[in-house]
Design an enzyme around this catalytic site. Structure first.
Site, mmCIF file in Angstrom:
data_model
loop_
_atom_site.group_PDB
_atom_site.id
_atom_site.type_symbol
_atom_site.label_atom_id
_atom_site.label_comp_id
_atom_site.label_asym_id
_atom_site.label_seq_id
_atom_site.Cartn_x
_atom_site.Cartn_y
_atom_site.Cartn_z
ATOM 1 N N ARG A 104 4.773 -55.451 -76.724
ATOM 2 C CA ARG A 104 4.105 -56.329 -77.685
ATOM 3 C C ARG A 104 2.786 -56.786 -77.079
ATOM 4 O O ARG A 104 2.773 -57.393 -76.018
ATOM 5 C CB ARG A 104 5.022 -57.521 -77.953
ATOM 6 C CG ARG A 104 4.633 -58.321 -79.141
ATOM 7 C CD ARG A 104 5.657 -59.375 -79.412
ATOM 8 N NE ARG A 104 5.666 -60.419 -78.407
ATOM 9 C CZ ARG A 104 6.127 -61.637 -78.606
ATOM 10 N NH1 ARG A 104 6.646 -61.951 -79.767
ATOM 11 N NH2 ARG A 104 6.110 -62.542 -77.661
ATOM 12 N N THR A 108 -2.334 -59.955 -79.854
ATOM 13 C CA THR A 108 -2.133 -59.784 -81.300
ATOM 14 C C THR A 108 -0.671 -59.910 -81.708
ATOM 15 O O THR A 108 -0.370 -60.051 -82.901
ATOM 16 C CB THR A 108 -2.598 -58.381 -81.731
ATOM 17 O OG1 THR A 108 -1.757 -57.412 -81.067
ATOM 18 C CG2 THR A 108 -4.050 -58.125 -81.340
ATOM 19 N N ASP A 200 11.253 -64.478 -71.198
ATOM 20 C CA ASP A 200 10.874 -63.068 -71.330
ATOM 21 C C ASP A 200 12.027 -62.201 -70.834
ATOM 22 O O ASP A 200 12.301 -62.135 -69.630
ATOM 23 C CB ASP A 200 9.601 -62.800 -70.520
ATOM 24 C CG ASP A 200 9.056 -61.399 -70.793
ATOM 25 O OD1 ASP A 200 9.832 -60.422 -70.645
ATOM 26 O OD2 ASP A 200 7.884 -61.280 -71.161
ATOM 27 N N ASP A 203 11.217 -59.356 -68.192
ATOM 28 C CA ASP A 203 10.904 -59.895 -66.861
ATOM 29 C C ASP A 203 12.157 -60.436 -66.172
ATOM 30 O O ASP A 203 12.354 -60.235 -64.977
ATOM 31 C CB ASP A 203 9.855 -61.011 -66.971
ATOM 32 C CG ASP A 203 8.454 -60.450 -67.176
ATOM 33 O OD1 ASP A 203 8.256 -59.247 -66.922
ATOM 34 O OD2 ASP A 203 7.567 -61.220 -67.589
HETATM 35 C C1 PRP Z 1 9.970 -58.063 -75.908
HETATM 36 C C2 PRP Z 1 11.373 -57.829 -76.422
HETATM 37 C C3 PRP Z 1 11.110 -57.131 -77.727
HETATM 38 C C4 PRP Z 1 9.852 -57.805 -78.212
HETATM 39 C C5 PRP Z 1 10.222 -58.826 -79.239
HETATM 40 O O1 PRP Z 1 9.467 -56.927 -75.340
HETATM 41 O O2 PRP Z 1 12.162 -57.085 -75.538
HETATM 42 O O3 PRP Z 1 10.926 -55.734 -77.617
HETATM 43 O O4 PRP Z 1 9.258 -58.454 -77.083
HETATM 44 O O5 PRP Z 1 9.102 -59.382 -79.812
HETATM 45 P P1 PRP Z 1 8.705 -59.135 -81.343
HETATM 46 O O6 PRP Z 1 9.959 -59.269 -82.140
HETATM 47 O O7 PRP Z 1 7.718 -60.224 -81.612
HETATM 48 O O8 PRP Z 1 8.094 -57.763 -81.450
HETATM 49 P P2 PRP Z 1 8.052 -56.889 -74.589
HETATM 50 O O9 PRP Z 1 6.973 -56.512 -75.537
HETATM 51 O O10 PRP Z 1 7.855 -58.159 -73.821
HETATM 52 O O11 PRP Z 1 8.220 -55.658 -73.610
HETATM 53 P P3 PRP Z 1 9.233 -55.451 -72.391
HETATM 54 O O12 PRP Z 1 10.611 -55.265 -72.975
HETATM 55 O O13 PRP Z 1 8.705 -54.233 -71.745
HETATM 56 O O14 PRP Z 1 9.164 -56.667 -71.504
HETATM 57 N N1 URA Z 2 10.028 -61.298 -76.100
HETATM 58 C C1 URA Z 2 10.809 -61.896 -75.171
HETATM 59 O O1 URA Z 2 11.167 -61.288 -74.156
HETATM 60 N N2 URA Z 2 11.160 -63.171 -75.377
HETATM 61 C C2 URA Z 2 10.795 -63.859 -76.470
HETATM 62 O O2 URA Z 2 11.170 -65.036 -76.601
HETATM 63 C C3 URA Z 2 9.990 -63.207 -77.418
HETATM 64 C C4 URA Z 2 9.614 -61.935 -77.216
#
Ligand code: PRP
Ligand code: URA
Length: 209
Positions: A104, A108, A200, A203
């Site tokens: 994400r 944006t 997160d 992370d």
């Molecule tokens: C996080 C989570 C989802 C997304 C959710 O991933 O694991 O995929 O955000 O957010 P949304 O519903 O607003 O799209 P992230 O983009 O942080 O990537 P990661 O899993 O690599 O940390």
């Molecule tokens: N992605 C995450 O990992 N946590 C949140 O709360 C939202 C998006």
């Protein structure tokens, strides 16, 4: 409209509380997410069709039931979705795993695709898309669209924690998709994080912060 299942089983709720706690480190976070995924998979697979077969027990011949119909596929949204795969495979070891890489964009909040590898027979499978977090719903919606564009028709979404906005988005974009979650939280904050959420997920799972 797709159905929403909120899994309020006491074991799921107890483990979810532990996973939300900011004191919980990556090792415990991983183990808890794995355990919750197994418990959730039990419900997500509840409507799998069965067929009757004949077997012989050591005592007699009998009819019994085995899974029939479509084979399963698990599709984690990278990265954090990876933490839910093994928990499902423990129950359904024959399932194939397809990967969709999305992150994400922090400015944006729009999903950006960077990887895709799906089983060759993905269109014949019943798919469970997994991601711990359903925040704006942009990532899950894009992943589901991505699968539909490739001919997949039978898709469920399994997340740990959802914001109302994310559920709304999936229901709007994909009315054929049932959503399975352990909790629906209050809201999103200004950075698109779920409140109270768990922070997160990627992370915390991989110790990258
Ligand atoms: C996080 C989570 C989802 C997304 C959710 O991933 O694991 O995929 O955000 O957010 P949304 O519903 O607003 O799209 P992230 O983009 O942080 O990537 P990661 O899993 O690599 O940390
Ligand atoms: N992605 C995450 O990992 N946590 C949140 O709360 C939202 C998006």
């Amino acid at each position: 409209m797709g159905k929403l299942f909120v899994m309020d089983h006491p074991l799921i709720q107890h483990k979810l509380t532990l996973i939300r706690d900011k004191q919980t480190g990556s090792k415990d976070f991983r183990e808890l997410l794995d355990e919750i995924s197994t418990l959730m998979a039990y419900e997500v697979t509840r409507d799998l069709p069965l067929k009757e077969v004949t077997i012989e027990t050591p005592i007699s011949r009998t009819s019994a039931y085995v899974l029939s119909g479509k084979k399963l596929g698990v599709v984690p949204i990278l990265r954090a979705g990876l933490g839910m795969v093994n928990g499902i495979l423990k129950l359904v070891p024959a399932a194939r795993v397809g990967h969709v890489g999305l992150y994400r964009d922090p400015a944006t909040l729009e999903p950006v695709e960077y990887y895709c590898k799906l089983p060759g027979d993905v269109t014949e499978r019943e798919l469970i898309v997994v991601d711990p977090m359903l925040a704006t719903g942009g990532s899950a919606s894009a992943a589901i669209s991505f699968l539909k564009d490739r001919g997949c028709t039978n898709i469920k979404l399994m997340c740990l924690v959802a914001a109302p906005e994310g559920i709304e988005r999936i229901r709007r974009d994909h009315e054929d998709v049932d959503i399975f979650v352990a909790a629906v939280d209050e809201k999103l904050n200004d950075h698109g994080y779920i409140v109270p959420g768990l922070g997160d997920a990627g992370d915390r799972l991989f110790g990258t912060k």
